[in-house]
Motif scaffolding. Structure first.
Motif, PDB file in Angstrom:
ATOM      1  N   VAL A  38       0.863  -1.191   0.000  1.00 12.69           N
ATOM      2  CA  VAL A  38       0.000   0.000   0.000  1.00 12.69           C
ATOM      3  C   VAL A  38       0.890   1.229   0.000  1.00 12.69           C
ATOM      4  CG1 VAL A  38      -1.556   1.361   1.463  1.00 12.69           C
ATOM      5  CG2 VAL A  38      -1.909  -1.103   1.257  1.00 12.69           C
ATOM      6  N   ASP A 135     -13.617   7.913   7.077  1.00 11.81           N
ATOM      7  CA  ASP A 135     -12.984   8.521   8.270  1.00 11.81           C
ATOM      8  C   ASP A 135     -12.421   9.904   7.955  1.00 11.81           C
ATOM      9  OD1 ASP A 135     -11.182   6.613   6.743  1.00 11.81           O
ATOM     10  OD2 ASP A 135      -9.667   7.749   7.836  1.00 11.81           O
ATOM     11  N   ALA A 164     -11.566   1.450   5.159  1.00  6.64           N
ATOM     12  CA  ALA A 164     -10.744   0.239   5.077  1.00  6.64           C
ATOM     13  C   ALA A 164      -9.611   0.298   6.084  1.00  6.64           C
ATOM     14  CB  ALA A 164     -10.189   0.079   3.661  1.00  6.64           C
TER      15      ALA A 164
HETATM   16  N1  LIG Z   1      -7.718   7.644   5.794  1.00 12.35           N
HETATM   17  C1  LIG Z   1      -7.850   6.566   5.050  1.00 12.35           C
HETATM   18  N2  LIG Z   1      -6.906   6.255   4.150  1.00 12.35           N
HETATM   19  C2  LIG Z   1      -7.072   5.135   3.414  1.00 12.35           C
HETATM   20  C3  LIG Z   1      -8.181   4.281   3.551  1.00 12.35           C
HETATM   21  N3  LIG Z   1      -8.061   3.263   2.684  1.00 12.35           N
HETATM   22  C4  LIG Z   1      -6.894   3.471   2.027  1.00 12.35           C
HETATM   23  N4  LIG Z   1      -6.309   4.601   2.458  1.00 12.35           N
HETATM   24  C5  LIG Z   1      -5.044   5.178   1.962  1.00 12.35           C
HETATM   25  O1  LIG Z   1      -5.181   5.421   0.575  1.00 12.35           O
HETATM   26  C6  LIG Z   1      -3.936   5.200  -0.099  1.00 12.35           C
HETATM   27  C7  LIG Z   1      -4.137   4.174  -1.222  1.00 12.35           C
HETATM   28  O2  LIG Z   1      -4.437   2.929  -0.635  1.00 12.35           O
HETATM   29  P1  LIG Z   1      -4.246   1.555  -1.438  1.00 12.35           P
HETATM   30  O3  LIG Z   1      -4.818   0.486  -0.596  1.00 12.35           O
HETATM   31  O4  LIG Z   1      -2.825   1.426  -1.879  1.00 12.35           O
HETATM   32  O5  LIG Z   1      -5.157   1.833  -2.705  1.00 12.35           O
HETATM   33  P2  LIG Z   1      -5.370   0.895  -3.972  1.00 12.35           P
HETATM   34  O6  LIG Z   1      -6.791   1.054  -4.399  1.00 12.35           O
HETATM   35  O7  LIG Z   1      -4.919  -0.487  -3.688  1.00 12.35           O
HETATM   36  O8  LIG Z   1      -4.416   1.599  -5.039  1.00 12.35           O
HETATM   37  P3  LIG Z   1      -3.728   0.970  -6.386  1.00 12.35           P
HETATM   38  O9  LIG Z   1      -3.058  -0.299  -6.003  1.00 12.35           O
HETATM   39  O10 LIG Z   1      -2.760   2.028  -6.774  1.00 12.35           O
HETATM   40  O11 LIG Z   1      -4.826   0.796  -7.383  1.00 12.35           O
HETATM   41  C8  LIG Z   1      -2.953   4.757   0.976  1.00 12.35           C
HETATM   42  O12 LIG Z   1      -2.237   5.877   1.403  1.00 12.35           O
HETATM   43  C9  LIG Z   1      -3.857   4.235   2.076  1.00 12.35           C
HETATM   44  O13 LIG Z   1      -3.275   4.325   3.356  1.00 12.35           O
HETATM   45  C10 LIG Z   1      -9.184   4.641   4.530  1.00 12.35           C
HETATM   46  O14 LIG Z   1     -10.194   3.981   4.746  1.00 12.35           O
HETATM   47  N5  LIG Z   1      -8.952   5.789   5.235  1.00 12.35           N
END
Ligand SMILES: Nc1nc2c(ncn2[C@@H]2O[C@H](COP(=O)(O)OP(=O)(O)OP(=O)(O)O)[C@@H](O)[C@H]2O)c(=O)[nH]1
Ligand SMILES: [Mg+2]
Length: 307
Positions: A38, A135, A164
């Protein structure tokens, strides 16, 4: 009375969404461990990553996928293929959307959802929308217009607000998914959490640290390949990794002044690998140039991208 084995449910759920929506974060939270890397940068995930959640009455296989985007280039096309293959393989689809982003920039919502709407418009599989990162949305009223737009895009879909990273709403999401899963026997042993090989996870761990440490377009043209993996009698694991860059001048940028950058990547990757492998780890890395590898289908397959 029926036994629980007769009522057991089994199904595959794909996590689909724009880059950065939080798909990998959700996978990790659901499984209670880090399976997918992530970062705060989009386009982090490049492969399908499996997480297997087993409880008393169900086994759900979650597929994390690369973000759906409109970028050009061979690697991006390969990543999209993985995402759509996940949809093919799944019994139901969870579309993830970043509520915080769209609350601030509502015009982006339909634009980012469009390729996803198109990609699944003919599906007969159930679709749910997980409106993520709630959040970060202080004014909860800002969620309503987003839910309206999403509800118009997928009239049949249940929309479930979640966080998440904090774990909010995940019970709701799971209960909704479970309700619509078909009966079936588990496909994996109950203690198996993923099908991802440890070597791949190790390469991804290093790539995560590179992704975080590098600026501009550099993360997107960097790949990690594990070349050596040996365990000695003392239990020490020696890992040798190649870091591939796409241009000559990228090599010096990855290494950094006096090797500082690579040193920091090595330090933080080794710490995490120690935990992942529950062993002492010796990590060596070499940076190599393979010009324009992101456009080379043979090489992309060598490093595990595409189908
Ligand atoms: N505050 C907050 N940040 C979140 C949440 N879910 C994910 N993030 C943040 O969002 C960013 C992207 O999260 P990822 O899980 O890498 O997103 P992804 O959809 O897998 O992204 P790709 O793999 O690039 O498609 C990271 O900095 C996470 O920490 C959430 O529920 N709350
Ligand atoms: Mg991801």
């Amino acid at each position: 009375m029926e036994t629980s084995a007769e009522n057991f449910k089994f199904g595959t759920v794909v996590l689909l969404g724009p880059p950065n929506a939080g798909k990998s974060t959700l996978l990790n939270k659901l499984l209670g461990q880090k399976l997918a890397i992530v970062t705060s940068k989009p386009q982090t995930t490049r492969n399908q990553i499996t997480g297997i959640l087993t409880d008393d009455d169900s086994q759900i296989v979650f597929l994390d996928t690369p973000g759906v985007h409109r970028l050009r280039g061979r690697m991006n096309r390969f990543m999209l293929q993985s995402a759509w293959a996940g949809v093919e393989a799944a019994d139901c689809i969870v579309v993830m959307a970043d509520a915080n982003l769209y609350a601030r920039k509502p015009y982006l919502l339909e634009r980012e959802m469009e390729p996803i709407v198109k990609g699944i418009q003919n599906t007969t599989k159930p679709v749910y929308v997980a409106l993520n990162k709630i959040d970060l949305v202080k004014d909860k009223a800002a969620l309503l217009p987003l839910m309206q737009v999403l509800g118009a895009l997928w009239p049949e879909a249940g929309i479930i607000p979640i966080s998440a990273s904090k774990g909010t709403g995940l019970d709701d999401l799971l209960a909704t998914i479970k309700k619509h899963l078909a009966l079936g026997a588990p496909m994996f042993p109950e203690d198996q959490v993923s099908t991802v090989p440890l070597r791949f996870m190790a390469a991804e761990t290093i790539r995560e640290k590179l992704f975080i440490g590098l600026e501009q377009e550099l993360p997107y043209s960097t790949a990690v390949e594990i070349e050596q993996w040996e365990e000695d009698e003392s239990g020490l694991i020696r890992i040798g990794a190649l870091i591939w860059v796409a241009r000559d001048n990228h090599k010096a940028m990855v290494i950094g002044k006096g090797g500082q950058n690579l040193k920091e990547v090595g330090r933080s990757a080794r710490l995490e690998l120690k935990q992942l492998l529950d062993a002492k780890v010796h990590l060596e890395m070499w940076v190599k140039v393979r010009r324009d590898w992101t456009e080379d289908p043979g090489f992309l397959r060598t490093i595990g991208l595409g189908l």
